[in-house]
Design a protein around this motif. Structure first.
Motif, PDB file in Angstrom:
ATOM      1  N   GLY A 172       0.789  -1.220   0.000  1.00 61.01           N
ATOM      2  CA  GLY A 172       0.000   0.000   0.000  1.00 61.01           C
ATOM      3  C   GLY A 172       0.823   1.271   0.000  1.00 61.01           C
ATOM      4  N   GLN A 173       2.117   1.134   0.282  1.00 62.75           N
ATOM      5  CA  GLN A 173       2.981   2.307   0.327  1.00 62.75           C
ATOM      6  C   GLN A 173       3.702   2.567  -0.989  1.00 62.75           C
ATOM      7  OE1 GLN A 173       5.387   2.574   4.046  1.00 62.75           O
ATOM      8  NE2 GLN A 173       4.369   0.675   4.608  1.00 62.75           N
ATOM      9  N   TRP A 174       3.778   1.562  -1.883  1.00 60.32           N
ATOM     10  CA  TRP A 174       4.598   1.773  -3.077  1.00 60.32           C
ATOM     11  C   TRP A 174       4.050   1.174  -4.375  1.00 60.32           C
ATOM     12  CZ3 TRP A 174       6.355  -2.684  -5.392  1.00 60.32           C
ATOM     13  CH2 TRP A 174       6.342  -3.842  -4.605  1.00 60.32           C
ATOM     14  N   LEU A 196       9.742   1.289  -3.888  1.00 63.44           N
ATOM     15  CA  LEU A 196       9.957   0.095  -3.078  1.00 63.44           C
ATOM     16  C   LEU A 196      11.214   0.249  -2.228  1.00 63.44           C
ATOM     17  CD1 LEU A 196       9.701  -2.844  -2.166  1.00 63.44           C
ATOM     18  CD2 LEU A 196      10.684  -3.535  -4.365  1.00 63.44           C
ATOM     19  N   GLU A 197      12.283   0.754  -2.831  1.00 63.51           N
ATOM     20  CA  GLU A 197      13.530   0.919  -2.079  1.00 63.51           C
ATOM     21  C   GLU A 197      13.365   1.922  -0.941  1.00 63.51           C
ATOM     22  OE1 GLU A 197      18.319   1.634  -2.690  1.00 63.51           O
ATOM     23  OE2 GLU A 197      16.989   1.659  -4.427  1.00 63.51           O
ATOM     24  N   LYS A 198      12.604   2.992  -1.185  1.00 61.55           N
ATOM     25  CA  LYS A 198      12.387   3.985  -0.139  1.00 61.55           C
ATOM     26  C   LYS A 198      11.565   3.412   1.011  1.00 61.55           C
ATOM     27  CE  LYS A 198      12.552   7.879  -3.392  1.00 61.55           C
ATOM     28  NZ  LYS A 198      11.773   8.967  -4.034  1.00 61.55           N
ATOM     29  N   THR A 199      10.677   2.479   0.687  1.00 64.38           N
ATOM     30  CA  THR A 199       9.818   1.888   1.713  1.00 64.38           C
ATOM     31  C   THR A 199      10.575   0.904   2.588  1.00 64.38           C
ATOM     32  OG1 THR A 199       7.872   2.124   0.286  1.00 64.38           O
ATOM     33  CG2 THR A 199       7.709   0.557   2.104  1.00 64.38           C
ATOM     34  N   LEU A 200      11.443   0.126   1.948  1.00 64.04           N
ATOM     35  CA  LEU A 200      12.233  -0.836   2.711  1.00 64.04           C
ATOM     36  C   LEU A 200      13.202  -0.093   3.623  1.00 64.04           C
ATOM     37  CD1 LEU A 200      13.033  -3.374  -0.130  1.00 64.04           C
ATOM     38  CD2 LEU A 200      11.544  -3.779   1.820  1.00 64.04           C
ATOM     39  N   VAL A 201      13.398  -0.605   4.802  1.00 61.55           N
ATOM     40  CA  VAL A 201      14.302   0.029   5.759  1.00 61.55           C
ATOM     41  C   VAL A 201      15.482  -0.892   5.983  1.00 61.55           C
ATOM     42  CG1 VAL A 201      14.552   0.967   8.081  1.00 61.55           C
ATOM     43  CG2 VAL A 201      12.375   1.172   6.882  1.00 61.55           C
TER      44      VAL A 201
END
Length: 319
Positions: free
Chosen positions: A38-40, A144-149
């Motif tokens: 839902g974020q990306w 997706l990369e920004k969402t992953l921590v």
């Protein structure tokens, strides 16, 4: 399948690659986690995600729906292949009445992370949209990369670092209204229970050091009593409170005696942060319990349902 072979069937193939500084398993799982999706996935900066449903099995379906102004942009998909952590194949369409197009995701572990290759086969009639679609997938993989921590970027002791419950949601309302939904007793009583359930407060003191005693009533007559204390009430930015299993008199009851999973902790701490995003609010909820355990016991999906109900209960025009 070779690097030059389309995912399946004839058509124009779009290929987008991206390297990630994360394990292949983490990237793979992000494609099947509804909270992450839902974020990306198909999310736009000005849009508001309204519905994300995922049935992560071969033959299972997914739905991603985002409100973009007056338009509800919907994406419907079905999983064709799932091979963790290396391969996902699905088909999707934006209209159930039109044929779906196939997408193949391959993830190859690399030193320090992994490389993802996305192949999307378009019907030849959409040839004029190739570059637009390619740009869309490129943006999605960046999001997706920004969402992953990355573990190294997570503060020591945080929920994301320790595998505890961590939920992030963007709500289409100013944070003052969202914070009020958590701290106004009459509003809280309207949504602080999973969908179909109701909540009763025997005591509710939403001030630092204040306590609460509540009971969630389920449709089948089950009662879930809880007590807790508000450790922080910092309007409109932060709320911290504890939760313990209790009885109707407000006495602590061990989770095991209450019939809960024996791994459930005697006390959990819930931290809710409210960040302004224009006239929207980025809400982050952390709970000091294993996310895997919370999903297994139903606590995690209960939070998701409660947040859904909360957003629906916001004043007209705010959500």
């Amino acid at each position: 399948m070779s690097a030059d072979t389309p995912a399946t069937g004839p058509g124009t193939e779009i290929v987008v690659r991206r390297s990630y500084p994360f394990p292949a398993e983490r990237v793979y799982d992000a494609w099947l986690d509804p909270v992450s999706l839902g974020q990306w996935l198909f999310a736009t900066p000005a849009g508001v995600m309204k519905r994300v449903e995922v049935d992560p099995r071969v033959g299972g379906e997914f739905v991603v729906a985002e409100q973009r102004g007056e338009i509800l942009a919907e994406h419907f998909g079905r999983y064709l292949e799932l091979d963790r952590p290396r391969r996902i194949v699905f088909e999707f369409t934006t209209d159930r009445s039109t044929p779906a197009s196939p997408v193949e995701i391959t993830i190859v572990p690399r030193s320090g992370g992994c490389e993802l290759t996305l192949r999307h086969v378009l019907d030849p009639q959409w040839l004029s949209y190739v570059e637009k679609v390619r740009g869309g997938w490129t943006t999605i993989l960046e999001s997706l990369e920004k969402t992953l921590v990355a573990p190294a970027d997570v503060p020591s002791g945080s929920s994301a670092a320790s595998g505890e419950v961590h939920i992030v949601r963007t709500i289409d309302a100013p944070r003052e209204l969202v914070f009020a939904a958590w701290t106004n007793p009459s509003q809280l009583a309207n949504w602080f229970a999973p969908r179909g359930c109701s909540i009763e407060f025997r005591r509710l003191e939403i001030v630092p050091g204040g306590t609460f005693h509540s009971c969630i009533h389920t449709p089948d007559g089950h009662q879930c009593w809880c007590i807790g204390e508000y450790r922080e009430v910092a309007a409109p930015e932060r709320l911290v409170f504890t939760m313990k299993v209790a009885d109707a008199e407000g006495n602590f009851v061990s989770p095991t005696d209450a019939g809960m999973d024996p791994e459930w902790p005697a006390e959990t701490v819930v931290t809710v942060r409210f960040e302004a995003d224009g006239r929207r609010t980025r809400l982050t909820l952390d709970q000091s319990v294993s996310e895997a355990l919370a999903k297994r016991t139903g606590a995690y999906p209960s939070w998701l349902q409660m947040l859904d109900v909360m957003e629906e209960q916001l004043p007209s025009g705010a959500g």
